[in-house]
Write a protein that holds these residues in place. Structure first.
Motif, PDB file in Angstrom:
ATOM      1  N   ASN A 178       0.854  -1.190   0.000  1.00 49.63           N
ATOM      2  CA  ASN A 178       0.000   0.000   0.000  1.00 49.63           C
ATOM      3  C   ASN A 178       0.889   1.239   0.000  1.00 49.63           C
ATOM      4  OD1 ASN A 178      -1.913   1.985   0.347  1.00 49.63           O
ATOM      5  ND2 ASN A 178      -2.462   1.391   2.427  1.00 49.63           N
ATOM      6  N   THR A 179       0.876   1.970  -1.095  1.00 44.54           N
ATOM      7  CA  THR A 179       1.716   3.172  -1.230  1.00 44.54           C
ATOM      8  C   THR A 179       0.954   4.446  -0.913  1.00 44.54           C
ATOM      9  OG1 THR A 179       1.180   3.372  -3.592  1.00 44.54           O
ATOM     10  CG2 THR A 179       3.102   2.025  -3.003  1.00 44.54           C
ATOM     11  N   GLY A 180      -0.262   4.315  -0.383  1.00 49.87           N
ATOM     12  CA  GLY A 180      -1.082   5.483  -0.089  1.00 49.87           C
ATOM     13  C   GLY A 180      -1.652   6.092  -1.356  1.00 49.87           C
ATOM     14  N   GLY A 181      -2.522   7.081  -1.162  1.00 49.64           N
ATOM     15  CA  GLY A 181      -3.072   7.760  -2.331  1.00 49.64           C
ATOM     16  C   GLY A 181      -1.988   8.390  -3.169  1.00 49.64           C
ATOM     17  N   SER A 182      -0.945   8.929  -2.537  1.00 45.14           N
ATOM     18  CA  SER A 182       0.124   9.601  -3.271  1.00 45.14           C
ATOM     19  C   SER A 182       0.859   8.636  -4.186  1.00 45.14           C
ATOM     20  CB  SER A 182       1.113  10.234  -2.288  1.00 45.14           C
ATOM     21  OG  SER A 182       0.462  11.058  -1.359  1.00 45.14           O
ATOM     22  N   GLY A 183       1.238   7.478  -3.643  1.00 39.79           N
ATOM     23  CA  GLY A 183       1.912   6.488  -4.469  1.00 39.79           C
ATOM     24  C   GLY A 183       1.011   5.937  -5.555  1.00 39.79           C
ATOM     25  N   GLY A 184      -0.279   5.754  -5.224  1.00 40.17           N
ATOM     26  CA  GLY A 184      -1.215   5.248  -6.214  1.00 40.17           C
ATOM     27  C   GLY A 184      -1.412   6.204  -7.369  1.00 40.17           C
ATOM     28  N   PHE A 185      -1.566   7.496  -7.076  1.00 46.64           N
ATOM     29  CA  PHE A 185      -1.760   8.463  -8.152  1.00 46.64           C
ATOM     30  C   PHE A 185      -0.479   8.673  -8.951  1.00 46.64           C
ATOM     31  CE2 PHE A 185      -5.525   9.842  -5.628  1.00 46.64           C
ATOM     32  CZ  PHE A 185      -6.458   9.608  -6.628  1.00 46.64           C
ATOM     33  N   SER A 186       0.663   8.550  -8.302  1.00 47.43           N
ATOM     34  CA  SER A 186       1.915   8.641  -9.043  1.00 47.43           C
ATOM     35  C   SER A 186       2.011   7.502 -10.053  1.00 47.43           C
ATOM     36  CB  SER A 186       3.106   8.596  -8.070  1.00 47.43           C
ATOM     37  OG  SER A 186       4.320   8.823  -8.741  1.00 47.43           O
ATOM     38  N   GLU A 187       1.679   6.294  -9.610  1.00 41.34           N
ATOM     39  CA  GLU A 187       1.711   5.149 -10.517  1.00 41.34           C
ATOM     40  C   GLU A 187       0.622   5.251 -11.583  1.00 41.34           C
ATOM     41  OE1 GLU A 187       2.869   1.329 -12.055  1.00 41.34           O
ATOM     42  OE2 GLU A 187       3.846   3.008 -11.015  1.00 41.34           O
ATOM     43  N   ASP A 191       4.387  13.145  -6.318  1.00 45.96           N
ATOM     44  CA  ASP A 191       5.440  12.653  -5.434  1.00 45.96           C
ATOM     45  C   ASP A 191       4.876  11.606  -4.472  1.00 45.96           C
ATOM     46  OD1 ASP A 191       7.534  12.303  -3.618  1.00 45.96           O
ATOM     47  OD2 ASP A 191       8.197  14.390  -3.848  1.00 45.96           O
ATOM     48  N   PRO A 192       5.305  10.332  -4.599  1.00 47.18           N
ATOM     49  CA  PRO A 192       4.754   9.287  -3.726  1.00 47.18           C
ATOM     50  C   PRO A 192       5.206   9.399  -2.276  1.00 47.18           C
ATOM     51  CG  PRO A 192       6.550   8.398  -5.056  1.00 47.18           C
ATOM     52  CD  PRO A 192       6.297   9.791  -5.564  1.00 47.18           C
ATOM     53  N   PHE A 211       2.653  10.026   0.703  1.00 47.86           N
ATOM     54  CA  PHE A 211       1.782   8.933   1.118  1.00 47.86           C
ATOM     55  C   PHE A 211       0.322   9.375   1.080  1.00 47.86           C
ATOM     56  CE2 PHE A 211      -0.244   5.714   3.810  1.00 47.86           C
ATOM     57  CZ  PHE A 211       0.261   4.583   3.211  1.00 47.86           C
ATOM     58  N   ILE A 212      -0.089  10.272   1.951  1.00 51.78           N
ATOM     59  CA  ILE A 212      -1.401  10.911   1.836  1.00 51.78           C
ATOM     60  C   ILE A 212      -1.254  12.372   2.260  1.00 51.78           C
ATOM     61  CG2 ILE A 212      -2.844   8.868   2.181  1.00 51.78           C
ATOM     62  CD1 ILE A 212      -3.182   9.743   5.129  1.00 51.78           C
ATOM     63  N   TYR A 213      -2.042  13.205   1.699  1.00 56.80           N
ATOM     64  CA  TYR A 213      -2.249  14.617   2.021  1.00 56.80           C
ATOM     65  C   TYR A 213      -1.154  15.550   1.499  1.00 56.80           C
ATOM     66  CZ  TYR A 213      -5.072  18.228   4.014  1.00 56.80           C
ATOM     67  OH  TYR A 213      -5.896  19.297   4.136  1.00 56.80           O
ATOM     68  N   TRP A 214      -1.617  16.705   1.033  1.00 53.02           N
ATOM     69  CA  TRP A 214      -0.853  17.807   0.440  1.00 53.02           C
ATOM     70  C   TRP A 214      -0.295  17.474  -0.949  1.00 53.02           C
ATOM     71  CZ3 TRP A 214      -1.963  22.097   2.828  1.00 53.02           C
ATOM     72  CH2 TRP A 214      -1.965  22.208   4.209  1.00 53.02           C
ATOM     73  N   ASP A 215      -0.305  16.216  -1.349  1.00 57.24           N
ATOM     74  CA  ASP A 215       0.305  15.836  -2.625  1.00 57.24           C
ATOM     75  C   ASP A 215      -0.391  16.505  -3.802  1.00 57.24           C
ATOM     76  OD1 ASP A 215      -1.932  14.325  -1.920  1.00 57.24           O
ATOM     77  OD2 ASP A 215      -1.260  12.529  -2.966  1.00 57.24           O
ATOM     78  N   ASP A 216      -1.733  16.510  -3.785  1.00 56.08           N
ATOM     79  CA  ASP A 216      -2.461  17.082  -4.915  1.00 56.08           C
ATOM     80  C   ASP A 216      -2.423  18.605  -4.896  1.00 56.08           C
ATOM     81  OD1 ASP A 216      -4.045  17.035  -2.633  1.00 56.08           O
ATOM     82  OD2 ASP A 216      -5.791  16.146  -3.616  1.00 56.08           O
ATOM     83  N   GLN A 217      -2.454  19.205  -3.688  1.00 59.70           N
ATOM     84  CA  GLN A 217      -2.345  20.659  -3.620  1.00 59.70           C
ATOM     85  C   GLN A 217      -1.016  21.119  -4.211  1.00 59.70           C
ATOM     86  OE1 GLN A 217      -3.347  23.021   0.034  1.00 59.70           O
ATOM     87  NE2 GLN A 217      -1.230  23.724  -0.115  1.00 59.70           N
ATOM     88  N   LEU A 218       0.073  20.438  -3.837  1.00 59.12           N
ATOM     89  CA  LEU A 218       1.383  20.812  -4.358  1.00 59.12           C
ATOM     90  C   LEU A 218       1.446  20.584  -5.866  1.00 59.12           C
ATOM     91  CD1 LEU A 218       4.377  21.661  -3.680  1.00 59.12           C
ATOM     92  CD2 LEU A 218       4.868  19.219  -3.873  1.00 59.12           C
TER      93      LEU A 218
END
Length: 332
Positions: A83-92, A195-196, A199-206
């Protein structure tokens, strides 16, 4: 820059087959089923549907397979080992969609469904903009308000940004939300993958902030998604505050340090206002605990996030995600 008039339908210039929907899911096969059912009903449909499974242990795999002959477009399914979190999932998901040669990538979580003509509504704006956010209905059918502007120096959302639209039908934004981000591959090529490490949070805002540095990013007055999961929240009228979790509390504080590193790399980091933004974020999370979850338990995770963030902020080897090759050809 003068504001162009609101776009008419642009079906002749936007090819739905050039778009890919990229979904991230984790142990929520019932929600994923509802999303895939909505894609079955879509008209037009995208060229591909990419599903990134964050190592689910439920029946997600069989659910995906059951839709291959029904969905009306090609499904690309990737089950990750961990489980790479939402950040890792959206990166992939972004990587897979990019390598498929997709011109447009539409990101979404598994707890939404697509309005049947949602892709056409987004595509109508595609000839004019390269980073687009549509609107969403909340679980109860109300209009979901999203904070589309960031106070750059503080690196936090502006909670009082105007909610209404004028006759242009759009508003400029400098943020992003992976629950509905519609982005062109040319922008992805310039700013790289999500950026994975968040993991979760701030990834999409950035990521939305990075996109806005290269193109005019907009939120458009088009309802294209509906949330399908009810979340406990404090209703403040047009705005609301959702319940969270201990993991959320940890990462919302820890990941401030990753934003700090990106700000340094782009030459916009200013210590005093950024620290104020961190303090305001901490205060907001305390209010969330009291007003939504009606407890003070969980504050230790906020402090733990701050502590671990300090190590990231001091890491001189940290580098932002690199740009991608600006090729429009799919990778073999």
């Amino acid at each position: 820059m003068s504001e162009p008039e609101r776009a008419p339908s642009a079906a002749a210039t936007f090819d739905p087959a050039s778009a890919t929907i990229a979904i991230v899911t984790y142990n929520r096969s019932s929600l994923l089923t509802r999303l895939l059912e909505s894609i079955v009903r879509m008209d037009p449909k995208p060229g591909h549907v990419v599903i990134i499974d964050n190592a689910s242990v439920d029946d997600t795999g069989p659910v995906v397979e059951s839709f291959r002959d029904r969905i009306g477009t090609e499904i690309v399914y990737r089950r990750l080992d961990t489980n790479t979190g939402g950040s890792g999932g959206f990166s992939e998901g972004m990587r897979v969609a990019y390598e498929l040669g997709s011109e447009w990538i539409w990101l979404m979580d598994d707890d939404v469904e697509v309005i049947p003509d949602g892709l056409a509504r987004m595509g109508a704006w595609a000839p004019r903009f390269r980073s687009i956010q549509g609107r969403r209905y909340d679980f109860d059918g109300s209009e979901f308000y999203w904070q589309y502007r960031v106070a750059e120096a503080l690196a936090i959302p502006i909670p009082f940004a105007p909610a209404g639209f004028d006759e242009s039908g759009y508003k400029e934004m400098n943020s992003g939300c992976f629950e509905g981000m519609f982005i062109h591959r040319d922008i992805v090529a310039k700013i790289g993958l999500p950026d994975p490490r968040f993991f979760i949070y701030w990834d999409d805002q950035l990521y939305g902030w990075l996109a806005s540095r290269h193109t005019t990013s907009v939120i458009v007055d088009e309802f294209v998604l509906r949330r399908t999961r009810e979340i406990k929240q404090w209703d403040m009228g047009i705005r609301h505050m959702n319940a969270s979790s201990d993991a959320y509390r940890y990462y919302i504080m820890r990941n401030r340090a990753i934003i700090q590193q990106y700000y340094r790399a782009h030459g916009v980091y200013r210590a005093v206002p950024f620290t104020m933004g961190t303090a305001l974020t901490f205060a907001k999370e305390l209010i969330r605990l009291l007003a939504v979850e009606r407890t003070v338990r969980g504050t230790s995770h906020l402090f733990r996030g701050l502590r671990d963030g300090r190590a990231i902020a001091k890491d001189e080897s940290f580098r932002p995600m690199p740009p991608l090759e600006a090729s429009t050809q799919p990778v073999a």
